[in-house]
Design a protein around this motif. Structure first.
Motif, PDB file in Angstrom:
ATOM      1  N   TYR A 746       0.856  -1.104  -0.055  1.00  0.00           N
ATOM      2  CA  TYR A 746      -0.046   0.063  -0.152  1.00  0.00           C
ATOM      3  C   TYR A 746       0.731   1.193  -0.138  1.00  0.00           C
ATOM      4  CZ  TYR A 746      -3.476  -3.482   1.617  1.00  0.00           C
ATOM      5  OH  TYR A 746      -4.127  -4.494   1.653  1.00  0.00           O
ATOM      6  N   ASN A 747       0.347   2.331  -0.407  1.00  0.00           N
ATOM      7  CA  ASN A 747       0.977   3.671  -0.352  1.00  0.00           C
ATOM      8  C   ASN A 747      -0.096   4.815   0.087  1.00  0.00           C
ATOM      9  OD1 ASN A 747       1.804   6.278  -1.122  1.00  0.00           O
ATOM     10  ND2 ASN A 747       3.233   5.291  -2.829  1.00  0.00           N
ATOM     11  N   VAL A 748       0.122   4.923   1.382  1.00  0.00           N
ATOM     12  CA  VAL A 748      -0.886   5.912   2.049  1.00  0.00           C
ATOM     13  C   VAL A 748      -0.612   7.463   1.680  1.00  0.00           C
ATOM     14  CG1 VAL A 748      -1.121   7.072   4.342  1.00  0.00           C
ATOM     15  CG2 VAL A 748      -0.920   4.567   4.217  1.00  0.00           C
ATOM     16  N   ASP A 749       0.759   7.540   1.222  1.00  0.00           N
ATOM     17  CA  ASP A 749       0.776   9.176   0.873  1.00  0.00           C
ATOM     18  C   ASP A 749       0.059   9.466  -0.512  1.00  0.00           C
ATOM     19  OD1 ASP A 749       2.745   9.409   3.067  1.00  0.00           O
ATOM     20  OD2 ASP A 749       4.262   9.049   1.733  1.00  0.00           O
ATOM     21  N   VAL A 750       0.069   8.511  -1.380  1.00  0.00           N
ATOM     22  CA  VAL A 750      -0.643   8.842  -2.604  1.00  0.00           C
ATOM     23  C   VAL A 750      -1.982   9.047  -2.416  1.00  0.00           C
ATOM     24  CG1 VAL A 750      -1.315   7.852  -4.894  1.00  0.00           C
ATOM     25  CG2 VAL A 750       1.317   7.621  -4.148  1.00  0.00           C
ATOM     26  N   VAL A 751      -2.683   7.980  -1.394  1.00  0.00           N
ATOM     27  CA  VAL A 751      -4.017   8.139  -1.352  1.00  0.00           C
ATOM     28  C   VAL A 751      -4.277   9.630  -0.698  1.00  0.00           C
ATOM     29  CG1 VAL A 751      -5.967   7.103   0.105  1.00  0.00           C
ATOM     30  CG2 VAL A 751      -4.286   5.670  -1.294  1.00  0.00           C
ATOM     31  N   ALA A 752      -3.455   9.721   0.408  1.00  0.00           N
ATOM     32  CA  ALA A 752      -3.770  11.246   1.192  1.00  0.00           C
ATOM     33  C   ALA A 752      -3.556  12.271   0.348  1.00  0.00           C
ATOM     34  CB  ALA A 752      -2.934  11.087   2.378  1.00  0.00           C
ATOM     35  N   LYS A 753      -2.901  12.278  -0.558  1.00  0.00           N
ATOM     36  CA  LYS A 753      -2.821  13.233  -1.653  1.00  0.00           C
ATOM     37  C   LYS A 753      -3.841  13.604  -2.452  1.00  0.00           C
ATOM     38  CE  LYS A 753       0.289  15.150  -5.225  1.00  0.00           C
ATOM     39  NZ  LYS A 753       1.486  14.914  -5.992  1.00  0.00           N
ATOM     40  N   LEU A 754      -4.350  12.322  -2.955  1.00  0.00           N
ATOM     41  CA  LEU A 754      -5.796  12.236  -3.733  1.00  0.00           C
ATOM     42  C   LEU A 754      -6.885  12.975  -2.882  1.00  0.00           C
ATOM     43  CD1 LEU A 754      -7.364  11.443  -6.034  1.00  0.00           C
ATOM     44  CD2 LEU A 754      -7.764   9.316  -4.890  1.00  0.00           C
ATOM     45  N   VAL A 755      -6.883  12.513  -1.503  1.00  0.00           N
ATOM     46  CA  VAL A 755      -8.143  13.232  -0.861  1.00  0.00           C
ATOM     47  C   VAL A 755      -7.643  14.828  -0.881  1.00  0.00           C
ATOM     48  CG1 VAL A 755      -8.766  13.285   1.458  1.00  0.00           C
ATOM     49  CG2 VAL A 755      -8.342  11.052   0.588  1.00  0.00           C
ATOM     50  N   GLU A 756      -6.504  15.195  -0.634  1.00  0.00           N
ATOM     51  CA  GLU A 756      -6.212  16.561  -0.453  1.00  0.00           C
ATOM     52  C   GLU A 756      -6.494  17.160  -1.833  1.00  0.00           C
ATOM     53  OE1 GLU A 756      -5.501  20.196   1.368  1.00  0.00           O
ATOM     54  OE2 GLU A 756      -5.672  18.338   2.198  1.00  0.00           O
ATOM     55  N   GLN A 757      -6.347  16.696  -3.079  1.00  0.00           N
ATOM     56  CA  GLN A 757      -6.749  17.240  -4.234  1.00  0.00           C
ATOM     57  C   GLN A 757      -8.172  17.151  -4.354  1.00  0.00           C
ATOM     58  OE1 GLN A 757      -4.395  14.340  -6.568  1.00  0.00           O
ATOM     59  NE2 GLN A 757      -2.800  15.868  -7.104  1.00  0.00           N
ATOM     60  N   ILE A 758      -8.924  16.417  -4.060  1.00  0.00           N
ATOM     61  CA  ILE A 758     -10.446  16.358  -4.127  1.00  0.00           C
ATOM     62  C   ILE A 758     -10.719  17.451  -3.161  1.00  0.00           C
ATOM     63  CG2 ILE A 758     -12.632  15.204  -3.549  1.00  0.00           C
ATOM     64  CD1 ILE A 758     -10.742  12.435  -4.438  1.00  0.00           C
ATOM     65  N   LYS A 759     -10.436  17.700  -1.916  1.00  0.00           N
ATOM     66  CA  LYS A 759     -10.819  18.796  -1.033  1.00  0.00           C
ATOM     67  C   LYS A 759     -10.837  20.245  -1.739  1.00  0.00           C
ATOM     68  CE  LYS A 759     -10.485  16.369   3.421  1.00  0.00           C
ATOM     69  NZ  LYS A 759      -9.581  16.113   4.561  1.00  0.00           N
ATOM     70  N   THR A 760      -9.472  20.336  -2.286  1.00  0.00           N
ATOM     71  CA  THR A 760      -9.126  21.713  -2.817  1.00  0.00           C
ATOM     72  C   THR A 760      -9.750  21.797  -4.083  1.00  0.00           C
ATOM     73  OG1 THR A 760      -7.270  20.691  -3.635  1.00  0.00           O
ATOM     74  CG2 THR A 760      -7.078  21.893  -1.468  1.00  0.00           C
ATOM     75  N   GLY A 761     -10.212  20.944  -4.824  1.00  0.00           N
ATOM     76  CA  GLY A 761     -10.971  21.146  -6.005  1.00  0.00           C
ATOM     77  C   GLY A 761      -9.766  20.726  -7.082  1.00  0.00           C
ATOM     78  N   ALA A 762      -8.552  20.596  -6.820  1.00  0.00           N
ATOM     79  CA  ALA A 762      -7.374  20.393  -7.825  1.00  0.00           C
ATOM     80  C   ALA A 762      -7.758  18.982  -8.703  1.00  0.00           C
ATOM     81  CB  ALA A 762      -6.171  20.260  -7.097  1.00  0.00           C
ATOM     82  N   LYS A 763      -8.733  18.141  -8.127  1.00  0.00           N
ATOM     83  CA  LYS A 763      -8.926  17.154  -8.847  1.00  0.00           C
ATOM     84  C   LYS A 763     -10.296  16.897  -8.924  1.00  0.00           C
ATOM     85  CE  LYS A 763      -6.253  13.902 -10.050  1.00  0.00           C
ATOM     86  NZ  LYS A 763      -5.362  12.813 -10.003  1.00  0.00           N
ATOM     87  N   ARG A 764     -11.180  17.176 -10.042  1.00  0.00           N
ATOM     88  CA  ARG A 764     -12.633  17.104 -10.229  1.00  0.00           C
ATOM     89  C   ARG A 764     -12.939  15.777 -10.147  1.00  0.00           C
ATOM     90  NH1 ARG A 764     -16.416  18.056 -14.291  1.00  0.00           N
ATOM     91  NH2 ARG A 764     -14.873  17.908 -16.004  1.00  0.00           N
ATOM     92  N   VAL A 765     -14.293  15.429  -9.430  1.00  0.00           N
ATOM     93  CA  VAL A 765     -14.772  13.806  -9.610  1.00  0.00           C
ATOM     94  C   VAL A 765     -16.086  13.991 -10.362  1.00  0.00           C
ATOM     95  CG1 VAL A 765     -15.752  11.971  -8.168  1.00  0.00           C
ATOM     96  CG2 VAL A 765     -13.782  13.229  -7.214  1.00  0.00           C
ATOM     97  N   THR A 766     -16.147  13.138 -11.533  1.00  0.00           N
ATOM     98  CA  THR A 766     -17.306  12.971 -12.118  1.00  0.00           C
ATOM     99  C   THR A 766     -18.112  11.615 -12.036  1.00  0.00           C
ATOM    100  OG1 THR A 766     -16.264  12.692 -14.234  1.00  0.00           O
ATOM    101  CG2 THR A 766     -16.765  14.833 -13.730  1.00  0.00           C
ATOM    102  N   VAL A 767     -19.159  11.587 -11.956  1.00  0.00           N
ATOM    103  CA  VAL A 767     -19.955  10.357 -11.905  1.00  0.00           C
ATOM    104  C   VAL A 767     -20.857   9.869 -13.174  1.00  0.00           C
ATOM    105  CG1 VAL A 767     -21.204   8.623 -10.380  1.00  0.00           C
ATOM    106  CG2 VAL A 767     -19.741  10.243  -9.382  1.00  0.00           C
ATOM    107  N   HIS A 768     -20.526   8.776 -14.029  1.00  0.00           N
ATOM    108  CA  HIS A 768     -21.598   8.598 -15.003  1.00  0.00           C
ATOM    109  C   HIS A 768     -22.138   7.256 -15.089  1.00  0.00           C
ATOM    110  CE1 HIS A 768     -19.289  12.119 -16.986  1.00  0.00           C
ATOM    111  NE2 HIS A 768     -17.977  11.506 -16.312  1.00  0.00           N
TER     112      HIS A 768
END
Length: 941
Positions: A746-768
């Protein structure tokens, strides 16, 4: 870089040594060899250079100069390598040089015969070549310890293979134990190109500093990607059409000579080796760690002498073993890492002034794109960073036992001071050490009395039984009852958790467990056609794809979508060396994806889902790499259960995660599982990890290394691990199993970074919501090997029955006329379809036997003559009479029934009486075979 001849190097080497080197064929020294001789002042040295650069000579030359100048005593130097084959290679190259200057060299590892071990212990050499594991035994051997006080040099070869491994951590503590004996120790580390050289230097020096010598000129590589094959290639007995085309490509290259073919698994190496040698009649050899030392040595020698065309190998040949000149390296399947690709391709034309030639043969479209990304990174020198173990407790437990054997007792303060000199333990908390010691005291490995640590009743036996940090992953062969073929293997820790009737995924198909036989080391299965099963944990995990490489693949998909139908796309394919058919197939996939209105890439997180019959299938396109997606998948499943009470099964590859739920999940729940669920699950990550197969595998390894499980007592009972998990929770074993999982899987740092990107809007989540999964989502089913997750269910039942019928028809039987006793015929069951009666006498009393029953036919002659029979002979005659009765009643279907595995006349009659047609007959035969497999332990042999 400029080289100097041996006569131009001034006083860097004694004349006596120069004369010897010239007699051994050395004419000049290159940059790293000269630099190594100039760094006299440093006690620690790290040499970084590619394969073929002369790193071994660079490390040994200072040792040779030192032993001549100082007149060193045995054991003057240790040469530690992680691979036994590399031991042999170094020994052959160095023995004559040492002998020529009046000193000795020997090799000592696990394959060394006992007689030679005694001789070395009684009369140690000046240079001892060994492995990290054997060093553990040498350190506590009284015969060696006095000589180890003379040790001035330790060379650690292939350091890049050890830094991110517990073997390497163990070696750092062993070096500290050696420094207690030898006060003037110098350590030289040899490594291929690394992302962070200072970490490697600190690793071997214990943070004491030193110098780094690095080959400044980048080694040149020319890597070609084979094109994907046509879909209409001829079928091959052992391979699907797409792989057959790749094997044919290997044949063409091997025919030119001097080729090393690397595969990622031993199973694949054996398969390719068999096809090339048996089906294409090529003189090749296979080389991997499961083969005997003799087999490996012979393969190396034959290739070096040019007597075989090629070697098919796993990682066993990617290190610096001298196997002679290889013209080309072929990588079968994605190398998974650019650093692995560099090491493997570097085995061809390995002289520094030559361009190493490599060909990657991909196993699918995304395998090809992944390979293209890794090839670009390898050629550009962009390598993966190393995931280091921080304060592993199982390694520490073993080294504490070693220190107590060395010194009998140590104060807590003294023990702590020694341990924290090793780089991985610099920040070890004192209370953590005390907690470990208390646990070891509770199981008899040490005795902790106030502030003094002494030997326990198990110290010695534990130390010698647990010296290896190489994972001990016993496995079960998985055999399909229908075809009687091996379809793969299950890791022992996984097999110990499953019961009869459980459904698993293996080889992309679902299987029902019919029996687990510890005695036979096998798991027997039948094809499952219902819902999805549970994925197993494999022995020898596949190499992880790093998140940086996964992100670049996501960026490549985006760039292809942006440049489609424009000239830029041609330049893009050229920059990644993607061949025409592969580019065409890739562009076709991207076009279909764009038609759906969403394009997964590195810049967004796309979720797509479909619902049917109250169930949900969802794919999260994440591009987090293997370890990042492993953890994200686990946490998603954990969050969906915690938030909505929905139990899901999951599968992840480096680029996406598939979630399968027995409930209808809408877009809000799938989105919320990311936006809130992952953050919540990260806070409970240890709890989630303890529910994973990865944790159970690590628990088995750690418990064994820490002396909780005694390896010498053989296999543990199925289900024991679950009990162990409950009993060990909160102990150092449990904590180390969690920590090891976080490094290995596992890689905790990568997942934690993703969570931060989602929170700040740096990574947009779309559901289809989709009718069926998109083309890029469906690539998840392309992967031939998985560690955790889910795949589609198996073949339709008709396909299974067809396979069983074909197998029955090809089973050989022996027909015997019970009436005349003169006619017998051994044939395939399917060939009996036209037989209605005995061709000699016309009787229908034809017995159906196995070919091996031919040796019992004299019993029937005794019976016909009225001679006295034994009880066993009477049983055989009765079986023959019953089978003849079956043929008289049912004809050809009776032959098919008797061809079934483990089916006798009584069972066959029961099958035939309730089978209205061939399909139900085959179904009933298959069920009877499964019943026999489950119950055969109760049958008489």
């Amino acid at each position: 870089m400029r080289e100097l001849s041996l006569r131009q190097i001034g006083d860097l080497l004694p004349n006596k040594l120069i004369d010897v080197l010239e007699s051994e064929g050395y004419r000049s020294l290159n940059y790293i060899q000269l630099q190594a001789l100039k760094f006299r002042a440093y006690s620690n040295l790290l040499i970084i250079a590619p394969t073929g650069s002369g790193k071994t000579e660079a490390s040994i030359l200072p040792v040779l100069r030192g032993i001549i100048e100082e007149g060193g005593q045995p054991i003057y130097a240790l040469y530690v390598t992680p691979l036994r084959a590399l031991n042999r290679d170094i020994f052959v190259r160095m023995r004559n040089i040492f002998l020529s200057i009046g000193f000795s060299a020997e090799i000592r590892h696990g394959d060394t015969p006992m007689r030679q071990r005694r001789r070395i212990a009684e009369s140690p050499p000046h240079l001892l070549i060994t492995t990290p594991e054997t060093l553990q035994f040498i350190l506590v051997d009284k015969r060696f310890r006095e000589h180890l006080k003379n040790t001035r040099w330790v060379v650690v070869d292939e350091l890049h293979e050890l830094i991110d491994d517990k073997r390497g951590v163990q070696l750092t503590l062993a070096l500290e134990r050696l420094r207690l004996l030898s006060k003037h120790l110098k350590v030289i580390g040899l490594s291929a190109t690394l992302r962070d050289p200072m970490i490697a230097l600190n690793f071997i020096s214990g943070g004491r500093g030193g110098a780094v010598i690095e080959w400044a000129e980048r080694k040149q590589y020319r890597i070609t990607l084979a094109d994907i094959p046509e879909n209409d290639k001829a079928q091959h007995e052992y391979l699907p059409p797409e792989l057959y085309a790749r094997v044919k490509l290997l044949v063409e290259e091997v025919s030119k000579g001097g080729v090393i073919i690397f595969t990622n698994t031993r199973d694949t190496a054996e398969l390719i080796g068999r096809i090339l040698s048996h089906d294409f009649n090529l003189n090749i050899r296979v080389h991997h760690g499961s083969l005997s030392r003799e087999e490996r040595e012979e393969a190396e020698a034959l290739f070096k002498e040019g007597k075989i065309k090629a070697i098919v190998a796993t990682s066993s040949l990617e290190l610096g073993i001298d196997v002679g000149y290889a013209r080309l390296v072929i990588q079968f399947g994605s190398p998974r890492q650019s650093i692995k690709l560099v090491q493997r391709i570097g085995r061809s034309k390995h002289r520094l002034n030559e361009v190493s030639q490599g060909l990657i043969v991909p196993l699918g479209i995304e395998d090809a794109i992944e390979s293209a990304v890794l090839a670009r990174r390898a050629v550009s020198g962009i390598l993966e960073s190393l995931d280091l173990f921080h304060e592993p407790l199982d390694v520490l437990a073993h080294q504490i036992a070693g220190l107590l054997i060395d010194y009998r007792e140590l104060s807590l303060e003294r023990l702590y001071a020694i341990i924290t000199r090793a780089y991985p333990y610099h920040d070890l908390n004192f209370s953590k050490l005390v907690e470990l010691l208390r646990f070891l005291d509770s199981i008899g490995i040490v005795r902790l009395l106030d502030d003094v640590v002494r030997m326990g009743r198990r110290t010695i036996s534990y130390y010698f039984n647990s010296a290896s940090m190489i994972p001990d992953n016993p496995s079960f062969d998985v055999e399909d009852i229908a075809s009687r073929r091996k379809i793969g293997h299950l890791d022992y820790s996984f097999a110990s958790l499953i019961d009869r009737g459980k459904v698993i995924i293996l080889g992309g198909r679902a299987w029902t467990i019919e029996e687990i036989s510890i005695e036979r080391n096998k798991v027997y299965v039948t094809e499952h056609t219902g819902d999805l099963g549970e994925p197993p944990v494999w022995t020898g995990q596949t190499l992880p794809v790093e998140w940086r490489a996964a992100r670049e693949l996501g960026a490549l998909y985006r760039r292809i979508a942006e440049s489609i139908d424009r000239e830029e796309s041609i330049k893009l394919y050229e920059s990644y060396m993607i061949p025409p058919k592969t580019a065409e197939k890739l562009e076709e996939i991207v076009r279909k994806q764009l038609q759906l209105g969403f394009m997964p890439s590195d810049r967004s997180l796309v979720v797509e889902f479909t619902r049917k019959n109250g169930k949900t299938l969802a794919v999260y396109h994440t591009f987090l790499g293997t370890k990042g997606n492993n953890l994200l998948a686990l946490l998603l499943a954990f969050a969906l259960r915690g938030f909505y009470g929905v139990t899901v099964r999951y599968y992840s590859d480096p680029y996406r995660i598939l979630i399968y739920a027995d409930a209808e999940l809408g877009p809000e729940k799938l989105r919320n599982a990311l936006l809130e669920g992952i953050d919540w699950a990260l806070e409970r990550a240890e709890e989630a990890i303890r529910e994973s197969n990865a944790y159970m595998l690590e628990l088995l390894q750690v418990a064994t290394r820490m002396g909780v499980i005694d390896k010498s007592k053989g296999r543990i009972e199925a289900g024991y691990l679950s009990l162990l998990k409950r009993k060990l929770k909160g102990t150092p074993v449990d904590k180390e199993a969690v920590d090891s999982s976080l490094v290995e899987y596992y890689n905790v740092d990568v997942v934690a970074k993703l969570v931060e990107q989602i929170k700040t809007g740096a990574k947009r989540v779309t559901v289809h919501q989709v009718q069926e999964l998109s083309p890029l989502a469906q690539l998840i089913f392309e992967k031939p090997f998985v560690r955790t997750g889910i795949l589609a269910s198996g073949l339709p039942i008709t396909a299974v029955l067809d396979a069983v019928l074909k197998r029955l028809e090809n089973t050989r039987v022996l027909l015997y006329c019970l009436h005349c006793g003169e006619w017998t015929s051994e044939l395939r069951a399917g060939e009996a379809k036209s037989i209605r009666e005995c061709p000699r006498c016309g009787s229908r009393a034809i017995a159906i036997l196995r070919p091996y029953d031919s040796e019992n036919l004299p019993i029937l002659r005794k019976w016909r003559k009225g001679e006295k029979l034994s009880k066993e002979e009477e049983k055989f005659v009765e079986k023959v009479r019953q089978s003849a009765s079956l043929f008289m009643s049912y004809g050809y279907p009776a032959v098919l029934a008797m061809a079934g595995h483990g089916i006798g006349p009584t069972t066959a009659r029961n099958i035939l009486s309730k089978s209205r047609d061939i399909e139900t007959l085959v179904k009933n035969i298959l069920q009877a075979e499964a019943n026999y497999t489950r119950t055969r332990q109760y049958w008489e042999d």
